[in-house]
Scaffold this motif. Structure first.
Motif, PDB file in Angstrom:
ATOM      1  N   ASP A  98       9.513   1.917   1.286  1.00 17.59           N
ATOM      2  CA  ASP A  98       9.982   3.253   0.890  1.00 17.59           C
ATOM      3  C   ASP A  98      11.013   3.821   1.865  1.00 17.59           C
ATOM      4  N   ALA A  99      10.814   3.566   3.152  1.00 19.17           N
ATOM      5  CA  ALA A  99      11.687   4.148   4.185  1.00 19.17           C
ATOM      6  C   ALA A  99      13.123   3.639   4.082  1.00 19.17           C
ATOM      7  N   TYR A 100      13.333   2.542   3.350  1.00 23.11           N
ATOM      8  CA  TYR A 100      14.666   1.934   3.283  1.00 23.11           C
ATOM      9  C   TYR A 100      15.314   2.078   1.902  1.00 23.11           C
ATOM     10  N   ALA A 148       0.818  -1.219   0.000  1.00 17.93           N
ATOM     11  CA  ALA A 148       0.000   0.000   0.000  1.00 17.93           C
ATOM     12  C   ALA A 148       0.853   1.271   0.000  1.00 17.93           C
ATOM     13  N   GLU A 149       2.176   1.130   0.167  1.00 14.86           N
ATOM     14  CA  GLU A 149       3.055   2.302   0.200  1.00 14.86           C
ATOM     15  C   GLU A 149       3.096   2.978  -1.170  1.00 14.86           C
ATOM     16  N   GLY A 183      17.441   3.619  -1.179  1.00 12.63           N
ATOM     17  CA  GLY A 183      18.627   4.454  -1.330  1.00 12.63           C
ATOM     18  C   GLY A 183      19.768   4.135  -0.380  1.00 12.63           C
ATOM     19  N   ARG A 184      19.701   2.998   0.314  1.00 16.40           N
ATOM     20  CA  ARG A 184      20.756   2.654   1.280  1.00 16.40           C
ATOM     21  C   ARG A 184      21.530   1.407   0.879  1.00 16.40           C
ATOM     22  N   GLY A 185      21.234   0.884  -0.313  1.00 16.68           N
ATOM     23  CA  GLY A 185      21.933  -0.315  -0.775  1.00 16.68           C
ATOM     24  C   GLY A 185      21.368  -1.614  -0.226  1.00 16.68           C
ATOM     25  N   LEU A 186      20.335  -1.514   0.602  1.00 20.20           N
ATOM     26  CA  LEU A 186      19.777  -2.724   1.230  1.00 20.20           C
ATOM     27  C   LEU A 186      19.056  -3.601   0.212  1.00 20.20           C
ATOM     28  N   GLY A 187      18.360  -2.963  -0.731  1.00 19.35           N
ATOM     29  CA  GLY A 187      17.666  -3.721  -1.774  1.00 19.35           C
ATOM     30  C   GLY A 187      18.657  -4.507  -2.617  1.00 19.35           C
ATOM     31  N   THR A 188      19.749  -3.841  -3.002  1.00 19.02           N
ATOM     32  CA  THR A 188      20.772  -4.515  -3.805  1.00 19.02           C
ATOM     33  C   THR A 188      21.357  -5.691  -3.037  1.00 19.02           C
ATOM     34  N   ARG A 189      21.626  -5.496  -1.750  1.00 16.45           N
ATOM     35  CA  ARG A 189      22.178  -6.594  -0.939  1.00 16.45           C
ATOM     36  C   ARG A 189      21.185  -7.743  -0.820  1.00 16.45           C
ATOM     37  N   ALA A 190      19.923  -7.422  -0.561  1.00 16.32           N
ATOM     38  CA  ALA A 190      18.903  -8.470  -0.393  1.00 16.32           C
ATOM     39  C   ALA A 190      18.702  -9.249  -1.689  1.00 16.32           C
ATOM     40  N   GLU A 231      14.607  -8.989   6.265  1.00 12.61           N
ATOM     41  CA  GLU A 231      14.633  -8.500   7.641  1.00 12.61           C
ATOM     42  C   GLU A 231      15.923  -7.709   7.852  1.00 12.61           C
ATOM     43  N   HIS A 232      15.795  -6.517   8.405  1.00 12.32           N
ATOM     44  CA  HIS A 232      16.948  -5.656   8.676  1.00 12.32           C
ATOM     45  C   HIS A 232      16.876  -5.233  10.140  1.00 12.32           C
TER      46      HIS A 232
END
Length: 177
Positions: A94-96, A24-25, A98-105, A65-66
């Motif tokens: 959305d809150a996460y 829903a974001e 631009g921090r590279g977390l998506g690429t890592r996951a 999970e982060h």
């Protein structure tokens, strides 16, 4: 699966409420086809996801999970032993961004998928204006293979759909390069 602060956890029925919130974001509404977003529909997708190691599984879904909080989801579907391929999907809160977390996951998911000996190719699609998702694909070594022009309607606007592919030898060359 994963480093200390980021891990992939297999989808369970109790994740459905988080998934509804995630979808829903604004970011999801802009870039994901969310028309089949009933709680029952999402629950069915969770329960139909295969268990890792299950020989006849057609797909998998994990939540990201982060630091102990759910922040997104990654999936593989249309897993084909015959063709040695799977379609990858991913969505991060959305809150996460631009921090590279998506690429890592997503990288962790790719790494896991390529442990399947029959898998030769992973592919994914991005909307033509979803630059963040394209950046994830590019950083992980995916190649833009083509665009289907005006293929989708998102928020009332026609948009192109891009196809990206990653072959096992390309992934292995990056890992050992």
């Amino acid at each position: 699966m994963g480093s200390s602060d980021l891990r992939l956890v297999p989808a369970r029925p109790e994740h459905v409420d988080y998934w509804l919130v995630l979808r829903a974001e604004p970011g999801a509404r802009r870039f994901v086809d969310t028309e089949d977003d009933s709680r029952e529909g999402l629950l069915k997708r969770i329960t139909e996801a295969g268990t890792w190691g299950e020989p006849r599984a057609k797909g998998f879904r994990w939540f990201v999970e982060h630091d102990g909080r759910l922040i997104g989801t990654v999936s593989a579907r249309d897993l084909s032993k015959t063709h040695g391929r799977a379609q990858l999907g991913y969505m991060l809160s959305d809150a996460y961004h631009g921090r590279g977390l998506g690429t890592r996951a997503v990288g962790m998911m790719v790494e896991q998928l390529f442990t399947l000996p029959f898998l030769h190719r992973i592919w994914l699609t991005t909307l033509a204006d979803n630059l963040a998702s394209q950046a994830v694909a590019r950083k992980l070594g995916f190649t833009l293979e083509g665009t289907m022009r005006e293929h989708s309607v998102q928020l009332g606007q026609r948009c192109g759909l891009q196809f990206w592919g990653l072959l096992r030898p390309e992934w292995e060359a990056r890992r050992h390069g």
